[in-house]
Design a protein around this motif. Structure first.
Motif, PDB file in Angstrom:
ATOM      1  N   SER A  82       0.876  -1.281   0.021  1.00 19.26           N
ATOM      2  CA  SER A  82       0.069   0.010  -0.044  1.00 19.26           C
ATOM      3  C   SER A  82       0.789   1.536   0.108  1.00 19.26           C
ATOM      4  O   SER A  82       0.258   2.291  -0.088  1.00 19.26           O
ATOM      5  CB  SER A  82      -0.938  -0.010   1.450  1.00 19.26           C
ATOM      6  N   GLY A  83       2.047   1.239   0.215  1.00 17.53           N
ATOM      7  CA  GLY A  83       3.025   2.218   0.213  1.00 17.53           C
ATOM      8  C   GLY A  83       2.886   3.205   1.509  1.00 17.53           C
ATOM      9  O   GLY A  83       3.221   4.099   1.669  1.00 17.53           O
ATOM     10  N   ALA A  84       2.759   2.244   2.394  1.00 17.63           N
ATOM     11  CA  ALA A  84       2.676   2.692   4.051  1.00 17.63           C
ATOM     12  C   ALA A  84       4.051   2.859   4.574  1.00 17.63           C
ATOM     13  O   ALA A  84       5.122   2.031   4.022  1.00 17.63           O
ATOM     14  CB  ALA A  84       1.692   1.983   4.846  1.00 17.63           C
ATOM     15  N   ILE A 111       1.928   7.254  -6.035  1.00 17.19           N
ATOM     16  CA  ILE A 111       1.392   7.973  -4.761  1.00 17.19           C
ATOM     17  C   ILE A 111       0.951   6.592  -4.065  1.00 17.19           C
ATOM     18  O   ILE A 111       0.529   5.522  -4.630  1.00 17.19           O
ATOM     19  CB  ILE A 111       0.263   8.817  -5.167  1.00 17.19           C
ATOM     20  N   PRO A 112       0.958   6.475  -2.748  1.00 11.40           N
ATOM     21  CA  PRO A 112       0.538   5.404  -2.086  1.00 11.40           C
ATOM     22  C   PRO A 112      -0.779   4.707  -2.377  1.00 11.40           C
ATOM     23  O   PRO A 112      -1.623   5.657  -2.545  1.00 11.40           O
ATOM     24  CB  PRO A 112       0.701   5.975  -0.743  1.00 11.40           C
ATOM     25  N   MET A 113      -1.070   3.531  -2.544  1.00 16.66           N
ATOM     26  CA  MET A 113      -2.428   2.706  -2.869  1.00 16.66           C
ATOM     27  C   MET A 113      -3.273   3.011  -1.777  1.00 16.66           C
ATOM     28  O   MET A 113      -4.328   3.295  -1.777  1.00 16.66           O
ATOM     29  CB  MET A 113      -2.014   1.514  -3.198  1.00 16.66           C
ATOM     30  N   GLY A 114      -2.876   3.019  -0.349  1.00 21.89           N
ATOM     31  CA  GLY A 114      -3.682   3.062   0.708  1.00 21.89           C
ATOM     32  C   GLY A 114      -4.218   4.552   1.037  1.00 21.89           C
ATOM     33  O   GLY A 114      -3.392   5.454   0.990  1.00 21.89           O
ATOM     34  N   ALA A 120      -2.331  11.243   4.026  1.00 18.07           N
ATOM     35  CA  ALA A 120      -1.122  11.836   4.971  1.00 18.07           C
ATOM     36  C   ALA A 120      -0.080  12.582   4.154  1.00 18.07           C
ATOM     37  O   ALA A 120       0.290  13.501   4.539  1.00 18.07           O
ATOM     38  CB  ALA A 120      -0.823  10.852   5.979  1.00 18.07           C
ATOM     39  N   MET A 121       0.202  11.874   3.079  1.00 19.38           N
ATOM     40  CA  MET A 121       1.137  12.686   2.123  1.00 19.38           C
ATOM     41  C   MET A 121       0.830  13.880   1.285  1.00 19.38           C
ATOM     42  O   MET A 121       1.518  14.628   1.319  1.00 19.38           O
ATOM     43  CB  MET A 121       1.604  11.434   1.115  1.00 19.38           C
ATOM     44  N   HIS A 132       7.567   4.117  -3.075  1.00 20.97           N
ATOM     45  CA  HIS A 132       6.398   3.939  -2.762  1.00 20.97           C
ATOM     46  C   HIS A 132       5.513   3.223  -3.814  1.00 20.97           C
ATOM     47  O   HIS A 132       4.256   2.779  -3.393  1.00 20.97           O
ATOM     48  CB  HIS A 132       5.619   5.462  -2.848  1.00 20.97           C
ATOM     49  N   ASN A 133       5.851   2.914  -5.014  1.00 19.03           N
ATOM     50  CA  ASN A 133       5.390   2.083  -5.943  1.00 19.03           C
ATOM     51  C   ASN A 133       4.961   0.731  -5.199  1.00 19.03           C
ATOM     52  O   ASN A 133       5.691   0.164  -4.572  1.00 19.03           O
ATOM     53  CB  ASN A 133       6.395   1.839  -7.251  1.00 19.03           C
ATOM     54  N   ASN A 134       3.611   0.174  -5.504  1.00 16.67           N
ATOM     55  CA  ASN A 134       3.118  -1.136  -4.919  1.00 16.67           C
ATOM     56  C   ASN A 134       4.094  -2.364  -5.283  1.00 16.67           C
ATOM     57  O   ASN A 134       4.242  -3.234  -4.590  1.00 16.67           O
ATOM     58  CB  ASN A 134       1.696  -1.225  -5.261  1.00 16.67           C
ATOM     59  N   CYS A 135       5.009  -2.036  -6.400  1.00 11.78           N
ATOM     60  CA  CYS A 135       5.718  -3.333  -6.982  1.00 11.78           C
ATOM     61  C   CYS A 135       7.165  -3.174  -6.264  1.00 11.78           C
ATOM     62  O   CYS A 135       8.236  -3.887  -6.961  1.00 11.78           O
ATOM     63  CB  CYS A 135       5.791  -3.382  -8.192  1.00 11.78           C
ATOM     64  N   SER A 136       7.620  -2.241  -5.427  1.00  9.58           N
ATOM     65  CA  SER A 136       8.785  -1.923  -5.295  1.00  9.58           C
ATOM     66  C   SER A 136       9.562  -3.101  -4.612  1.00  9.58           C
ATOM     67  O   SER A 136      10.897  -3.252  -4.746  1.00  9.58           O
ATOM     68  CB  SER A 136       9.151  -0.428  -4.442  1.00  9.58           C
ATOM     69  N   GLY A 137       8.899  -3.914  -3.812  1.00 13.78           N
ATOM     70  CA  GLY A 137       9.530  -4.854  -3.195  1.00 13.78           C
ATOM     71  C   GLY A 137       9.806  -5.938  -4.342  1.00 13.78           C
ATOM     72  O   GLY A 137      11.226  -6.653  -4.158  1.00 13.78           O
ATOM     73  N   LYS A 138       9.056  -6.211  -5.254  1.00 13.43           N
ATOM     74  CA  LYS A 138       9.204  -6.997  -6.328  1.00 13.43           C
ATOM     75  C   LYS A 138      10.617  -6.712  -6.974  1.00 13.43           C
ATOM     76  O   LYS A 138      11.632  -7.383  -7.524  1.00 13.43           O
ATOM     77  CB  LYS A 138       8.310  -7.190  -7.221  1.00 13.43           C
TER      78      LYS A 138
END
Length: 332
Positions: A82-84, A111-114, A120-121, A132-138
């Motif tokens: 979620s980009g938290a 921008i964060p998905m959550g 907040a941002m 912040h990209n939802n795929c950044s871990g991948k």
């Protein structure tokens, strides 16, 4: 049946106002179809539901062990987060440990998905980055593998050794030669297969035995990381996270864009894959919840199950006007 099967109904008063159709398959440990709705042979793009397959080379190559990746980082390698802060800070530390920075990513700024994180941002006039990209871990996993292989920085190129390793793993585990690929939202190739192929692949994850070989060990490590850290796979209030927590036994779940969802049920050696043809997330979340109830790993009375299955639809005054519910044949 080769046509899409009714999966989810949207009721308003006495009428089913809308209908979401699609395809779903449950496969056993041998890759055989146990149950199916619609056409298991339909060609699909699994989108982010394929992240566990894309993470296989990271683990089975020895790159994850060489980099000392924790179970948290393995969960993030399979995540659409979620980009938290719990996601972004962990990804940024992972990059720093590789001696890399945000500019080394090729996933793009998002921008964060959550909603809470996004709000907040915006209130703080913050600026999102690629972490912040939802795929950044991948993508952190891709970069880890690229370093391990001594490969170049353009790791999303379909001809790059990282993507070639991902394609090989994808074809071997689905048991199919992919007819091609689309470019995903994060710019990485997303290879096509049949729905049966994805169900077969998820069943392989479910039936894998740690120590049997490098591939099976990698499968076990990845699904166990997902189950151990559901909050990292998606985020608070997200279906993947909430449903994994609600299941009565370990189940790894992963959504994909355009109405895709998979489930890995290790105790039962089963894999599930489904695709909603109109791409509606509300429908894929309802359908996967119904199949988890059908398979006996989620109670229909659990508050999380009720949130996604037979959930009330309310208008702006809070008046219940209808509900979203699965087609009865998903449960019977």
């Amino acid at each position: 049946m080769t046509q899409p099967h009714p999966l989810v109904e949207i009721w308003r008063g006495p009428l089913a106002e809308s209908l979401h159709s699609g395809h779903a398959v449950i496969c056993d440990a041998n890759g055989n179809i146990r149950e199916a709705w619609g056409d298991p042979a339909t060609l699909i793009l699994p989108r982010s539901s394929a992240k566990m397959l894309q993470a296989l080379p990271l683990v089975e190559s020895g790159a994850a062990e060489a980099a000392g990746l924790s179970t948290e980082r393995l969960a993030l390698s399979c995540a659409s987060h979620s980009g938290a802060p719990i996601h972004v800070e962990r990804v940024q530390r992972w990059l720093a440990d590789l001696g890399l920075g945000d500019d080394d990513f090729r996933c793009g700024v998002q921008i964060p998905m959550g909603e809470p994180e996004r709000d907040a941002m915006l209130r703080a006039n913050g600026t999102p980055c690629q972490a912040h990209n939802n795929c950044s871990g991948k993508h952190a996993g891709f970069l880890t593998l690229a370093q391990h292989l001594g490969a170049g920085p353009e790791y999303i190129d379909p001809a790059h050794p990282v993507q070639q390793a991902c394609l090989q793993a994808f074809e071997e585990v689905t048991g199919e030669t992919s007819p091609g690929f689309g470019i995903d939202g994060c710019s990485a190739p997303n290879h096509a297969c049949t729905l049966h192929g994805m169900g077969r692949a998820m069943a392989q994850f479910a039936a894998a035995s740690e120590g049997a070989d490098a591939r099976q060990t990698a499968m076990v490590r990845l699904w166990q990381a997902m189950v151990a850290h559901p909050e990292l796979v998606a985020g608070e209030t997200r279906a993947c996270t909430e449903l994994m927590r609600a299941c009565t036994e370990p189940v790894a779940l992963k959504t994909g864009a355009e109405g895709f969802f998979i489930a890995i049920l290790p105790k039962r050696g089963l894999g599930v894959a489904l695709k909603v043809t109109d791409g509606a997330t509300r429908a894929s979340e309802c359908a996967i919840t119904a199949l988890l109830v059908r398979l006996g790993v989620l109670s229909a009375d659990h508050p999380t199950a009720k949130r996604y299955m037979n959930a009330p639809i309310r208008n702006w005054r809070g008046v219940t006007t209808g509900m979203i519910r699965p087609d009865a044949r998903l449960l019977s």
